[in-house]
Scaffold this active site. Structure first.
Site, PDB file in Angstrom:
ATOM      1  N   LYS A  13       8.354   6.292  -0.844  1.00 51.92           N
ATOM      2  CA  LYS A  13       7.618   7.514  -0.454  1.00 51.92           C
ATOM      3  C   LYS A  13       7.097   7.397   0.978  1.00 51.92           C
ATOM      4  O   LYS A  13       7.249   8.310   1.787  1.00 51.92           O
ATOM      5  CB  LYS A  13       6.419   7.770  -1.389  1.00 51.92           C
ATOM      6  CG  LYS A  13       6.749   7.873  -2.853  1.00 51.92           C
ATOM      7  CD  LYS A  13       5.537   8.231  -3.679  1.00 51.92           C
ATOM      8  CE  LYS A  13       4.432   7.181  -3.676  1.00 51.92           C
ATOM      9  NZ  LYS A  13       4.794   5.913  -4.324  1.00 51.92           N
ATOM     10  N   ARG A  88      -2.191  11.438  -8.197  1.00 55.38           N
ATOM     11  CA  ARG A  88      -1.664  10.350  -9.021  1.00 55.38           C
ATOM     12  C   ARG A  88      -2.077  10.490 -10.483  1.00 55.38           C
ATOM     13  O   ARG A  88      -1.712   9.643 -11.293  1.00 55.38           O
ATOM     14  CB  ARG A  88      -2.203   9.026  -8.485  1.00 55.38           C
ATOM     15  CG  ARG A  88      -1.157   8.147  -7.795  1.00 55.38           C
ATOM     16  CD  ARG A  88      -1.894   6.943  -7.307  1.00 55.38           C
ATOM     17  NE  ARG A  88      -1.108   5.790  -7.039  1.00 55.38           N
ATOM     18  CZ  ARG A  88      -0.745   5.403  -5.819  1.00 55.38           C
ATOM     19  NH1 ARG A  88      -1.011   6.155  -4.779  1.00 55.38           N
ATOM     20  NH2 ARG A  88      -0.120   4.260  -5.646  1.00 55.38           N
ATOM     21  N   ARG A 127       8.134  -6.348   0.272  1.00 54.46           N
ATOM     22  CA  ARG A 127       7.646  -5.377   1.255  1.00 54.46           C
ATOM     23  C   ARG A 127       6.676  -6.010   2.252  1.00 54.46           C
ATOM     24  O   ARG A 127       5.874  -6.869   1.915  1.00 54.46           O
ATOM     25  CB  ARG A 127       6.924  -4.232   0.525  1.00 54.46           C
ATOM     26  CG  ARG A 127       6.315  -3.230   1.482  1.00 54.46           C
ATOM     27  CD  ARG A 127       6.066  -1.917   0.816  1.00 54.46           C
ATOM     28  NE  ARG A 127       4.953  -1.971  -0.123  1.00 54.46           N
ATOM     29  CZ  ARG A 127       4.538  -0.903  -0.803  1.00 54.46           C
ATOM     30  NH1 ARG A 127       5.155   0.249  -0.664  1.00 54.46           N
ATOM     31  NH2 ARG A 127       3.530  -1.011  -1.645  1.00 54.46           N
ATOM     32  N   ARG A 161       0.905  -6.837   1.704  1.00 55.05           N
ATOM     33  CA  ARG A 161      -0.283  -6.297   1.032  1.00 55.05           C
ATOM     34  C   ARG A 161      -0.669  -7.178  -0.153  1.00 55.05           C
ATOM     35  O   ARG A 161       0.205  -7.694  -0.848  1.00 55.05           O
ATOM     36  CB  ARG A 161       0.011  -4.883   0.522  1.00 55.05           C
ATOM     37  CG  ARG A 161      -0.088  -3.837   1.584  1.00 55.05           C
ATOM     38  CD  ARG A 161       0.423  -2.509   1.128  1.00 55.05           C
ATOM     39  NE  ARG A 161       0.023  -2.114  -0.222  1.00 55.05           N
ATOM     40  CZ  ARG A 161       0.320  -0.932  -0.754  1.00 55.05           C
ATOM     41  NH1 ARG A 161       0.996  -0.038  -0.075  1.00 55.05           N
ATOM     42  NH2 ARG A 161      -0.062  -0.636  -1.972  1.00 55.05           N
ATOM     43  N   ARG A 172       0.691  -2.281 -11.600  1.00 52.11           N
ATOM     44  CA  ARG A 172       0.784  -0.996 -10.893  1.00 52.11           C
ATOM     45  C   ARG A 172       1.884  -0.123 -11.495  1.00 52.11           C
ATOM     46  O   ARG A 172       1.744   1.095 -11.583  1.00 52.11           O
ATOM     47  CB  ARG A 172       1.045  -1.238  -9.400  1.00 52.11           C
ATOM     48  CG  ARG A 172      -0.191  -1.771  -8.688  1.00 52.11           C
ATOM     49  CD  ARG A 172       0.138  -2.315  -7.323  1.00 52.11           C
ATOM     50  NE  ARG A 172       0.595  -1.293  -6.406  1.00 52.11           N
ATOM     51  CZ  ARG A 172       1.355  -1.541  -5.333  1.00 52.11           C
ATOM     52  NH1 ARG A 172       1.753  -2.766  -5.072  1.00 52.11           N
ATOM     53  NH2 ARG A 172       1.709  -0.571  -4.541  1.00 52.11           N
TER      54      ARG A 172
HETATM   55  P1  AMP Z   1      -0.466   2.935  -2.434  1.00 54.65           P
HETATM   56  O1  AMP Z   1      -0.617   2.453  -1.039  1.00 54.65           O
HETATM   57  O2  AMP Z   1      -0.179   4.411  -2.509  1.00 54.65           O
HETATM   58  O3  AMP Z   1       0.507   2.127  -3.249  1.00 54.65           O
HETATM   59  O4  AMP Z   1      -1.892   2.750  -3.125  1.00 54.65           O
HETATM   60  C1  AMP Z   1      -2.482   1.467  -3.238  1.00 54.65           C
HETATM   61  C2  AMP Z   1      -3.636   1.527  -4.223  1.00 54.65           C
HETATM   62  O5  AMP Z   1      -4.622   2.451  -3.745  1.00 54.65           O
HETATM   63  C3  AMP Z   1      -3.286   2.018  -5.627  1.00 54.65           C
HETATM   64  O6  AMP Z   1      -2.773   0.993  -6.442  1.00 54.65           O
HETATM   65  C4  AMP Z   1      -4.640   2.531  -6.096  1.00 54.65           C
HETATM   66  O7  AMP Z   1      -5.491   1.461  -6.457  1.00 54.65           O
HETATM   67  C5  AMP Z   1      -5.217   3.149  -4.836  1.00 54.65           C
HETATM   68  N1  AMP Z   1      -4.861   4.583  -4.708  1.00 54.65           N
HETATM   69  C6  AMP Z   1      -4.096   5.154  -3.741  1.00 54.65           C
HETATM   70  N2  AMP Z   1      -3.968   6.475  -3.946  1.00 54.65           N
HETATM   71  C7  AMP Z   1      -4.657   6.755  -5.070  1.00 54.65           C
HETATM   72  C8  AMP Z   1      -4.888   7.943  -5.825  1.00 54.65           C
HETATM   73  N3  AMP Z   1      -4.369   9.130  -5.438  1.00 54.65           N
HETATM   74  N4  AMP Z   1      -5.646   7.849  -6.941  1.00 54.65           N
HETATM   75  C9  AMP Z   1      -6.177   6.673  -7.332  1.00 54.65           C
HETATM   76  N5  AMP Z   1      -5.986   5.521  -6.687  1.00 54.65           N
HETATM   77  C10 AMP Z   1      -5.231   5.540  -5.572  1.00 54.65           C
END
Ligand code: AMP
Length: 214
Positions: A13, A88, A127, A161, A172
């Protein structure tokens, strides 16, 4: 351009959002990036989010919805945007619908990037991300042109990360299945969903996405 990217962690994404951002002069809104920055800056939001993120859990809906409302109602928020990692949960999607209606905006479409589970795990654990501009890379499939140097911003701090370790990745993906995958039906029933085969090479995925805007 007013779109949402939907898909499991590691589906690509962020990579595709970055490509569209450049091409269409749109803003990529990555809630994950915003939260990571908040953690680094030790803001109240970051302090609350850190514990959830370290475990691969979702941050609470009220925190995320508040963050998005602040963005969309800020004076300099642009006309074209690409949501990456939001919504999400169904509660977030419903709150987003209400927010958009309240400011007279409509979503163009939702792009679901669908990727095989084994591929996701390989992608996530390999990654790497640029600390400065968040451009995503992969140690094998998409390394930077010059080792350790970001192709986009030229910075030399490309890192892994803390939630891309195998243990957290498994959690996740489960969270995605339980809480985020229901959004596929949510947007499909609104006739907004376009599914893209994210197992294809990066450039081919981009081409397929591009066709949606012609
Ligand atoms: P990402 O970078 O999108 O993979 O997000 C990393 C982490 O941030 C996720 O595993 C969640 O803990 C938190 N996070 C990001 N976006 C959201 C969201 N829309 N709702 C809840 N938690 C989020």
């Amino acid at each position: 351009m007013k779109i949402i990217f939907l898909g499991a962690p590691g589906a690509g994404k962020g990579t595709q959002a970055k490509i569209l951002e450049k091409k269409y002069n749109a803003l990529q809104v990555s809630t994950g990036d915003i939260l990571r920055k908040s953690i680094e800056e030790k803001t109240p939001l970051g302090l609350k989010a850190k514990e959830f993120m370290d475990q691969g859990k979702l941050v609470t809906d009220d925190l995320i919805i508040g963050l998005i409302k602040d963005k969309f109602t800020s004076k300099d928020f642009p006309e074209n945007w690409i949501m990456d990692g939001f919504p999400r949960t169904v509660a977030q999607a419903e709150a987003f619908d209400d927010l958009l209606a309240s400011i007279n905006l409509e979503l163009d479409c939702v792009i679901e990037v669908d990727v095989n589970r084994d591929v996701l795990v390989k992608r996530l654990t390999g990654r790497r991300v640029c600390k400065k501009c968040q451009a995503p890379y992969h140690v094998n499939f998409n390394p930077p042109k010059k080792e350790g140097v970001c192709d986009y911003c030229g910075d030399n701090n490309i890192y892994q990360r803390s939630d891309d370790t195998e243990e957290v990745v498994v959690n996740r993906l489960k969270v995605y299945d339980d809480q985020t995958a229901p959004l596929i039906e949510y947007y499909s029933s609104k006739k907004l969903l376009h599914k893209i085969d994210g197992d294809l090479p990066l450039e081919e995925v981009s081409k397929k996405i591009e066709l949606l805007f012609q």
